[in-house]
Design a protein around this motif. Structure first.
Motif, short mmCIF file in Angstrom:
data_model
loop_
_atom_site.label_atom_id
_atom_site.label_comp_id
_atom_site.label_asym_id
_atom_site.label_seq_id
_atom_site.Cartn_x
_atom_site.Cartn_y
_atom_site.Cartn_z
N ARG A 1 13.31 9.32 -19.64
CA ARG A 1 13.54 9.41 -18.05
C ARG A 1 14.14 8.39 -17.55
NH1 ARG A 1 8.36 12.67 -15.44
NH2 ARG A 1 8.98 14.93 -16.12
N LEU A 2 14.98 8.58 -16.32
CA LEU A 2 15.50 7.54 -15.73
C LEU A 2 14.29 6.59 -15.04
CD1 LEU A 2 18.81 8.69 -13.99
CD2 LEU A 2 18.41 7.39 -16.10
N MET A 3 14.04 5.67 -15.57
CA MET A 3 12.82 4.76 -14.91
C MET A 3 13.40 4.19 -13.62
SD MET A 3 10.81 5.91 -17.14
CE MET A 3 9.44 5.01 -16.72
N GLY A 4 12.33 4.28 -12.74
CA GLY A 4 12.66 3.87 -11.42
C GLY A 4 13.42 4.98 -10.75
N PHE A 5 13.33 6.39 -11.33
CA PHE A 5 13.79 7.54 -10.27
C PHE A 5 12.75 8.55 -10.27
CE2 PHE A 5 18.34 8.33 -9.24
CZ PHE A 5 18.91 7.16 -9.45
N GLY A 6 12.76 8.93 -9.22
CA GLY A 6 11.75 10.14 -8.91
C GLY A 6 10.63 9.72 -8.29
N HIS A 7 9.87 10.74 -7.88
CA HIS A 7 8.48 10.36 -7.00
C HIS A 7 7.87 11.57 -6.61
CE1 HIS A 7 5.94 8.25 -4.25
NE2 HIS A 7 6.25 7.24 -4.71
N ARG A 8 6.60 11.33 -6.97
CA ARG A 8 5.87 12.70 -6.45
C ARG A 8 5.58 13.13 -4.95
NH1 ARG A 8 1.14 14.36 -8.51
NH2 ARG A 8 2.29 14.68 -10.50
N VAL A 9 5.85 12.22 -3.99
CA VAL A 9 5.89 12.41 -2.81
C VAL A 9 7.43 12.28 -2.20
CG1 VAL A 9 5.36 11.56 -0.37
CG2 VAL A 9 3.51 11.31 -2.40
N ASP B 1 0.87 -1.42 -0.12
CA ASP B 1 0.10 0.22 -0.10
C ASP B 1 0.90 1.14 0.11
OD1 ASP B 1 -2.10 2.05 2.04
OD2 ASP B 1 -2.49 1.12 0.28
N HIS B 2 0.34 2.47 -0.46
CA HIS B 2 1.13 3.39 -0.51
C HIS B 2 0.38 4.89 -0.56
CE1 HIS B 2 5.09 5.78 -1.70
NE2 HIS B 2 5.23 4.85 -0.61
N GLU B 3 -0.56 4.79 0.36
CA GLU B 3 -1.21 6.37 0.39
C GLU B 3 -2.23 6.52 -0.67
OE1 GLU B 3 0.12 10.73 1.81
OE2 GLU B 3 -0.31 10.17 -0.14
N PRO C 1 3.82 3.37 -17.30
CA PRO C 1 4.92 3.50 -17.13
C PRO C 1 5.54 4.33 -15.87
CG PRO C 1 4.71 4.13 -19.26
CD PRO C 1 3.48 3.62 -18.70
N ALA C 2 4.66 5.40 -15.90
CA ALA C 2 4.90 6.50 -14.68
C ALA C 2 4.68 5.97 -13.26
CB ALA C 2 4.19 7.87 -15.06
N HIS C 3 3.99 4.90 -13.20
CA HIS C 3 3.66 4.15 -11.93
C HIS C 3 3.90 2.83 -11.99
CE1 HIS C 3 0.94 3.54 -8.78
NE2 HIS C 3 -0.29 3.70 -9.29
N SER D 1 0.53 -7.65 -5.28
CA SER D 1 0.76 -7.19 -3.84
C SER D 1 -0.33 -5.94 -3.43
CB SER D 1 2.21 -6.81 -3.88
OG SER D 1 2.34 -5.95 -2.61
N ARG D 2 -0.22 -5.03 -4.47
CA ARG D 2 -0.91 -3.66 -4.24
C ARG D 2 -2.58 -4.16 -3.90
NH1 ARG D 2 0.29 1.39 -4.38
NH2 ARG D 2 2.37 0.64 -3.68
N THR D 3 -2.91 -5.28 -4.35
CA THR D 3 -4.46 -5.65 -4.26
C THR D 3 -4.98 -5.51 -2.81
OG1 THR D 3 -4.37 -7.00 -6.31
CG2 THR D 3 -6.09 -7.49 -4.34
N ASP E 1 17.74 16.09 -20.78
CA ASP E 1 17.62 16.89 -21.63
C ASP E 1 16.18 17.11 -21.78
OD1 ASP E 1 18.29 16.51 -25.37
OD2 ASP E 1 17.19 18.04 -24.15
N LYS E 2 15.70 18.42 -21.65
CA LYS E 2 14.40 18.82 -21.76
C LYS E 2 13.55 18.41 -23.12
CE LYS E 2 13.28 19.83 -18.04
NZ LYS E 2 13.25 18.54 -17.61
N ASN E 3 14.37 18.27 -24.35
CA ASN E 3 13.92 17.81 -25.54
C ASN E 3 13.98 16.46 -25.86
OD1 ASN E 3 13.65 20.62 -26.18
ND2 ASN E 3 16.04 20.75 -26.47
N PRO F 1 12.11 4.68 1.03
CA PRO F 1 12.41 3.59 2.07
C PRO F 1 12.21 2.06 1.47
CG PRO F 1 10.67 4.62 2.77
CD PRO F 1 11.19 5.36 1.64
N ARG F 2 11.65 1.99 0.64
CA ARG F 2 11.33 0.49 -0.08
C ARG F 2 12.64 0.40 -0.97
NH1 ARG F 2 5.80 2.08 -2.78
NH2 ARG F 2 7.17 3.75 -3.43
N ALA F 3 13.12 1.49 -1.73
CA ALA F 3 14.31 1.24 -2.51
C ALA F 3 15.64 0.65 -1.70
CB ALA F 3 14.77 2.46 -3.35
#
Ligand code: SDX
Length: 428
Positions: free
Chosen positions: A300-308, A229-231, A263-265, A387-389, A294-296, A314-316
């Motif tokens: 993106r680095l997949m598996g990097f970054g997060h909205r929160v 789960d993740h909020e 892929p963003a999730h 798992s997320r179910t 590069d903005k153009n 901590p899971r990583a």
């Protein structure tokens, strides 16, 4: 729990917005009456500053890299608990006694079988169908088989369908994998643990006994805990919005699966491993880091970054530790792990990533473990959905049992044409 007010002034009119306090995290401004009083909506596409609900399930502090389930840290749960125990905790609010855990696990075990006719659904898919497409279809179809537990106003029905969904996801996931490789489906074996049963249904064959590797079983169970789960993430919000219309739980979870696929999730774990394989060797890392900056370039680095998380997810951290355990147990020396470690190190020392607070998230390392265990990349998001179910059904139950719950119906800022008369063809 409004203790004081904020004041919003529009023109020469001021509006009091009650401030509500939770037990952890930011206070919220209660704007429920704002539109009726001020004829103004608030505007927050992507919900970067919006709390959509009250919840007691999971707390995340993105700056401190904290994740709690019902107050217990993900570090302690992943180290000391089990996915069945965490499932009980999310559903019921407290950790179970030994007896309660045994009873809960037995209840789940007894729901692991699928209606025999559901197996024929798989034969309607191409063998190379993405297993997430199969999951969407088969889980949505469950509502056609379990009419005896779709009265969402009945708490007993809600709990039965929650147990059914938690129990059947491993079976549905394993069958999707077996179908893709042309092997026969294996029925659940209730003498095994939840996770051991899943491993046997996935990797076992009828011709010989399957012996569950305890190290792999423990690693897989920990991966399930990390994804539980993740909020109010995108797929959980999808489940809540679908559920707010009164849709049955199986349809709501199918909606969550569809959203998780992106892929963003949840699709990022598959994309992250594909990215690591495309990079291939450490000498190529700088090129990909430059592309990510590069903005153009849409890369993106997949598996990097997060909205929160604007600090380490901590899971990583737990996932990286688990990679080492699994690779050494399986005596796998996967060069992709070295690429991942060096990519992480170079990114975390790059001003772009530092300034934008981009750290590895739960999806960065998971693919390396899953690949080492033997899962194809197409199965990675299926395992995330499995798992997320429990998180989805726990959040859905929390919402449905709230007497004040209303159907979710956001508004908009309209930027289309003003009213205009219908022109005949000769006027167009
Ligand atoms: C999950 O919400 C959850 O809790 C989700 C999840 C869960 O358990 O349910 O944690 C699971 O989905 C984890 C996230 C998996 N996704 C990825 O790994 C895909 C790659 N990450 C990105 O797409 C992105 O980081 C998001 C989607 C995860 C978050 O995006 P946000 O919060 O909307 O941030 P953003 O896109 O506005 O990015 C902020 C800046 C941007 O640059 P500027 O426009 O400000 O110049 O950071 C940049 C982005 O370009 N950026 C990245 C990046 N992620 C963000 N640049 C390069 N590589 C990246 N991965």
């Amino acid at each position: 729990m409004a203790e004081n007010n904020a004041t919003l002034t529009i023109g020469d009119t001021s509006y009091d917005l009650p401030i509500m306090k939770g037990n952890e995290g930011p206070d919220v401004l209660d704007i429920r009456k704002l539109y009726g009083a001020s004829d103004h909506f608030t505007f927050d596409p992507g919900f970067t500053s919006t709390a959509s609900c009250e919840s007691a399930l999971t707390f995340i502090d993105g700056d401190e890299g904290i994740l709690l389930h019902r107050g217990y840290s993900i570090e302690e749960l992943s180290e000391k608990s089990s996915f069945m125990e965490v499932s009980y905790l999310l559903l019921n609010g407290e950790l179970p006694s030994k007896t309660q855990l045994v009873e809960f696990s037995q209840t789940i075990s007894r729901h692991t079988m699928l209606h025999e006719q559901l197996a024929t659904f798989y034969r309607g898919f191409r063998r190379d169908a993405h297993p997430m497409a199969i999951m969407c279809g088969v889980v949505g179809a469950l509502s056609a088989f379990y009419h005896d537990s779709t009265d969402i106003s009945d708490p007993t029905h809600r709990m039965i369908s929650s147990h059914r969904l938690i129990a059947k996801m491993p079976t549905i996931a394993a069958m999707a994998y077996k179908y893709s490789i042309g092997q026969p489906f294996l029925y659940p074996d209730n003498s095994l643990s939840y996770t051991g049963n899943f491993l046997r249904m996935t990797f076992g064959v009828p011709a010989e006994p399957y012996v569950v590797n305890p190290v792999i079983e423990r690693a897989m169970d920990r991966i399930f805990i990390l994804h539980a789960d993740h909020e109010q993430n995108a797929s959980t919000s999808t489940v809540r919005l679908a559920g707010s219309s009164g849709a049955n739980p199986f349809a709501c979870i199918a909606a969550g699966i569809a959203c998780l696929w992106g892929p963003a999730h949840g699709g990022a774990n598959e994309a992250a491993l594909n990215m690591l394989r495309e990079i291939g060797t450490p000498d190529k890392i700088p090129h990909y880091i430059e592309r990510a900056k590069d903005k153009n370039d849409p890369f993106r680095l997949m598996g990097f970054g997060h909205r929160v998380y604007k600090n380490y997810d901590p899971r990583a951290s737990v996932m990286q530790k688990t990679v080492r355990e699994v690779l050494s147990e399986l005596k796998v020396n996967d060069p992709i792990f070295d690429v991942a470690l060096q990519l992480e190190d170079m990114a975390l020392n790059d001003p772009y990533f530092i300034e934008k607070k981009l750290f590895p998230n739960v999806d960065f390392y998971s693919g390396i473990i899953l690949s080492a265990i033997g899962f194809p990349t197409e199965m990675f998001t299926v395992l995330f959905a499995l798992s997320r179910t429990v998180g989805w059904v726990a959040q859905w139950n929390e919402m449905i049992s709230d007497p004040g719950q209303k159907i979710g119906r956001p508004r908009q800022l309209y930027t289309g044409p003003k009213h205009r008369p219908y022109p005949g063809f000769d006027e167009r």
